[in-house]
Design an enzyme around this catalytic site. Structure first.
Site, PDB file in Angstrom:
ATOM      1  N   THR A   1       0.872  -1.174   0.000  1.00 22.13           N
ATOM      2  CA  THR A   1       0.000   0.000   0.000  1.00 22.13           C
ATOM      3  C   THR A   1       0.908   1.222   0.000  1.00 22.13           C
ATOM      4  O   THR A   1       1.662   1.421   0.948  1.00 22.13           O
ATOM      5  CB  THR A   1      -0.882   0.022   1.263  1.00 22.13           C
ATOM      6  OG1 THR A   1      -1.627  -1.188   1.315  1.00 22.13           O
ATOM      7  CG2 THR A   1      -1.834   1.206   1.243  1.00 22.13           C
TER       8      THR A   1
ATOM      9  N   LYS B   1      -7.835   1.256  -3.187  1.00 22.72           N
ATOM     10  CA  LYS B   1      -7.458   0.818  -1.835  1.00 22.72           C
ATOM     11  C   LYS B   1      -7.638   1.965  -0.836  1.00 22.72           C
ATOM     12  O   LYS B   1      -8.211   1.790   0.237  1.00 22.72           O
ATOM     13  CB  LYS B   1      -6.003   0.339  -1.864  1.00 22.72           C
ATOM     14  CG  LYS B   1      -5.331   0.166  -0.533  1.00 22.72           C
ATOM     15  CD  LYS B   1      -5.649  -1.149   0.112  1.00 22.72           C
ATOM     16  CE  LYS B   1      -5.031  -1.217   1.513  1.00 22.72           C
ATOM     17  NZ  LYS B   1      -5.398  -2.409   2.232  1.00 22.72           N
TER      18      LYS B   1
ATOM     19  N   LYS C   1      -2.034   4.779   8.716  1.00 19.02           N
ATOM     20  CA  LYS C   1      -1.247   4.947   7.483  1.00 19.02           C
ATOM     21  C   LYS C   1      -2.189   5.165   6.290  1.00 19.02           C
ATOM     22  O   LYS C   1      -2.013   6.094   5.495  1.00 19.02           O
ATOM     23  CB  LYS C   1      -0.390   3.692   7.246  1.00 19.02           C
ATOM     24  CG  LYS C   1       0.292   3.674   5.889  1.00 19.02           C
ATOM     25  CD  LYS C   1       0.921   2.325   5.566  1.00 19.02           C
ATOM     26  CE  LYS C   1       1.406   2.321   4.116  1.00 19.02           C
ATOM     27  NZ  LYS C   1       1.960   1.052   3.674  1.00 19.02           N
TER      28      LYS C   1
HETATM   29  P1  NAD Z   1       6.080  -5.792   7.142  1.00 14.35           P
HETATM   30  O1  NAD Z   1       6.786  -4.635   7.765  1.00 14.35           O
HETATM   31  O2  NAD Z   1       5.806  -7.002   7.962  1.00 14.35           O
HETATM   32  O3  NAD Z   1       6.887  -6.278   5.833  1.00 14.35           O
HETATM   33  C1  NAD Z   1       7.591  -5.441   4.959  1.00 14.35           C
HETATM   34  C2  NAD Z   1       8.933  -6.114   4.669  1.00 14.35           C
HETATM   35  O4  NAD Z   1       9.618  -5.398   3.647  1.00 14.35           O
HETATM   36  C3  NAD Z   1       9.861  -6.149   5.891  1.00 14.35           C
HETATM   37  O5  NAD Z   1      10.184  -7.493   6.197  1.00 14.35           O
HETATM   38  C4  NAD Z   1      11.079  -5.343   5.437  1.00 14.35           C
HETATM   39  O6  NAD Z   1      12.302  -5.838   5.944  1.00 14.35           O
HETATM   40  C5  NAD Z   1      10.998  -5.513   3.939  1.00 14.35           C
HETATM   41  N1  NAD Z   1      11.733  -4.516   3.165  1.00 14.35           N
HETATM   42  C6  NAD Z   1      11.722  -3.159   3.283  1.00 14.35           C
HETATM   43  N2  NAD Z   1      12.510  -2.598   2.341  1.00 14.35           N
HETATM   44  C7  NAD Z   1      13.041  -3.616   1.632  1.00 14.35           C
HETATM   45  C8  NAD Z   1      13.933  -3.686   0.524  1.00 14.35           C
HETATM   46  N3  NAD Z   1      14.446  -2.593  -0.033  1.00 14.35           N
HETATM   47  N4  NAD Z   1      14.264  -4.898   0.052  1.00 14.35           N
HETATM   48  C9  NAD Z   1      13.745  -6.014   0.606  1.00 14.35           C
HETATM   49  N5  NAD Z   1      12.894  -6.028   1.646  1.00 14.35           N
HETATM   50  C10 NAD Z   1      12.547  -4.827   2.149  1.00 14.35           C
HETATM   51  O7  NAD Z   1       4.725  -5.195   6.523  1.00 14.35           O
HETATM   52  P2  NAD Z   1       3.435  -6.027   6.048  1.00 14.35           P
HETATM   53  O8  NAD Z   1       2.445  -6.088   7.161  1.00 14.35           O
HETATM   54  O9  NAD Z   1       3.891  -7.273   5.376  1.00 14.35           O
HETATM   55  O10 NAD Z   1       2.830  -5.014   4.976  1.00 14.35           O
HETATM   56  C11 NAD Z   1       3.385  -4.862   3.670  1.00 14.35           C
HETATM   57  C12 NAD Z   1       2.515  -3.907   2.882  1.00 14.35           C
HETATM   58  O11 NAD Z   1       1.196  -4.421   2.800  1.00 14.35           O
HETATM   59  C13 NAD Z   1       2.411  -2.508   3.495  1.00 14.35           C
HETATM   60  O12 NAD Z   1       2.423  -1.563   2.459  1.00 14.35           O
HETATM   61  C14 NAD Z   1       1.060  -2.542   4.196  1.00 14.35           C
HETATM   62  O13 NAD Z   1       0.478  -1.259   4.298  1.00 14.35           O
HETATM   63  C15 NAD Z   1       0.265  -3.448   3.261  1.00 14.35           C
HETATM   64  N6  NAD Z   1      -0.856  -4.158   3.899  1.00 14.35           N
HETATM   65  C16 NAD Z   1      -0.686  -4.774   5.102  1.00 14.35           C
HETATM   66  C17 NAD Z   1      -1.764  -5.435   5.682  1.00 14.35           C
HETATM   67  C18 NAD Z   1      -1.614  -6.128   7.016  1.00 14.35           C
HETATM   68  O14 NAD Z   1      -2.644  -6.508   7.600  1.00 14.35           O
HETATM   69  N7  NAD Z   1      -0.391  -6.344   7.524  1.00 14.35           N
HETATM   70  C19 NAD Z   1      -3.003  -5.479   5.019  1.00 14.35           C
HETATM   71  C20 NAD Z   1      -3.135  -4.888   3.759  1.00 14.35           C
HETATM   72  C21 NAD Z   1      -2.038  -4.217   3.219  1.00 14.35           C
END
Ligand code: NAD
Length: 295
Positions: free
Chosen positions: A96, A171, A246
């Protein structure tokens, strides 16, 4: 079956990459965190040493990153992934992110002759684990047609929302509505408490009346009425309040740029901001009922 590079193996990306591997794809994954890499390796995702190594030679690259900044850093500029991927590689971002970042990467991809789809998700970690996500996609018809079968290995519903960035637009409009709806549900049920009205009675009536909404039917902020609601487990998420904040802030950024008046969403962003700043960011977003109650 395709060779896929998956970058960002966190709470969402980890199980999504695992579902692609389970569907028979050859998945090379990369995350900056060692523990995410280790978890992914146990689910059939081959560890890559860098993002470029994961993406190089892949038929499709999926990113699941925290926010727009990480997406831009990864794709744009010197040494960015756009230069590293094959010309016919399909690039999908399911994070997102703000609309401006999504559209900037779309534009850079088009200028480099690459195919990019913004495909943010709804459904949370449980949806990611159960391959039950909803994908909202922005990009050309042809790009969407290529992305759809891949996304179906990770989700139950894959929708084309229109051109570049429209997945993110869908979204942020959807989650803006959810944040406002949840506050409305909280206010109605807190007023009912003060009026001596049994919450079960209000739920039974409202769920069959004009006040019904998805937030109430699925995420009721009071325990003991809706199965699966975070209120039944002391507001363990679910959908964390900091993620709702967010998304509300992203919708406010977009509203400012589009000169749209969104006063209810502005109030919702302010209220969730106070709730998160008080140390509640890791609770489910429905826990904001405590603040509405004055606690
Ligand atoms: P998270 O923080 O658990 O995972 C993100 C991952 O990206 C981390 O492990 C981080 O180390 C990695 N990362 C960051 N920069 C990087 C790079 N340059 N190279 C490789 N890895 C990198 O977050 P999440 O909960 O998995 O969410 C991910 C996305 O999905 C976000 O944008 C969030 O808003 C969206 N989202 C999350 C949910 C939820 O319920 N968790 C629901 C819908 C959408």
């Amino acid at each position: 079956m395709a060779r896929i590079g998956f970058i960002g193996l966190g709470n969402m990306g980890g199980p999504m990459a695992a579902n692609l591997a389970r569907a028979g794809h050859e998945v090379a994954g990369f995350d900056l965190k060692d523990d995410a890499m280790e978890r992914a390796a146990g689910t059939g995702v081959a560890p890559a040493t860098t993002a470029r190594a994961a993406a190089g030679g892949a038929e499709a690259v999926v990113t699941m990153l925290p926010a727009g900044q990480q997406l831009r850093d990864l794709y744009l500029g010197e040494g960015g992934l756009l230069a590293a991927v094959s010309a016919d590689s399909l690039l999908i971002d399911s994070s997102t992110v703000d609309l401006a970042s999504a559209r900037a990467v779309h534009a850079a991809a088009a200028a480099a002759g690459r195919i990019f789809v913004d495909a943010p998700v709804s459904g949370g970690v449980a949806g990611a684990e159960q391959a039950a996500l909803t994908f909202m996609c922005g990009g050309s018809e042809a790009a969407f047609a290529r992305a759809k079968p891949l996304l179906e290995a990770m989700g139950r519903s894959v929708v084309h929302a229109g051109g570049a960035g429209n997945g993110q637009a869908a979204k942020l409009c959807n989650n803006m509505l959810l944040g406002i709806s949840m506050l409305g549900v909280c206010e109605a049920f807190v007023l009912a408490e003060k009026l001596g009205l049994d919450p079960q009675a209000l739920f039974d009536i409202a769920s069959k009346s004009s006040g019904s909404c998805w937030a109430m039917l699925n995420h009721l902020p009071l325990p003991g009425i809706v199965e699966g609601a975070a209120a039944n487990r002391d507001y363990r998420p679910g959908f964390a309040a900091n993620l709702m904040l967010k998304d509300l802030r992203l919708s406010q950024e977009a509203a400012l740029q589009a000169a749209a008046a969104t006063p209810l969403a502005a109030a919702a962003a302010a209220l969730f901001g106070m709730f998160v700043n008080a140390g509640n960011g890791d609770l489910d977003y429905s826990a904001i009922v405590k603040m509405v109650r004055g606690h």
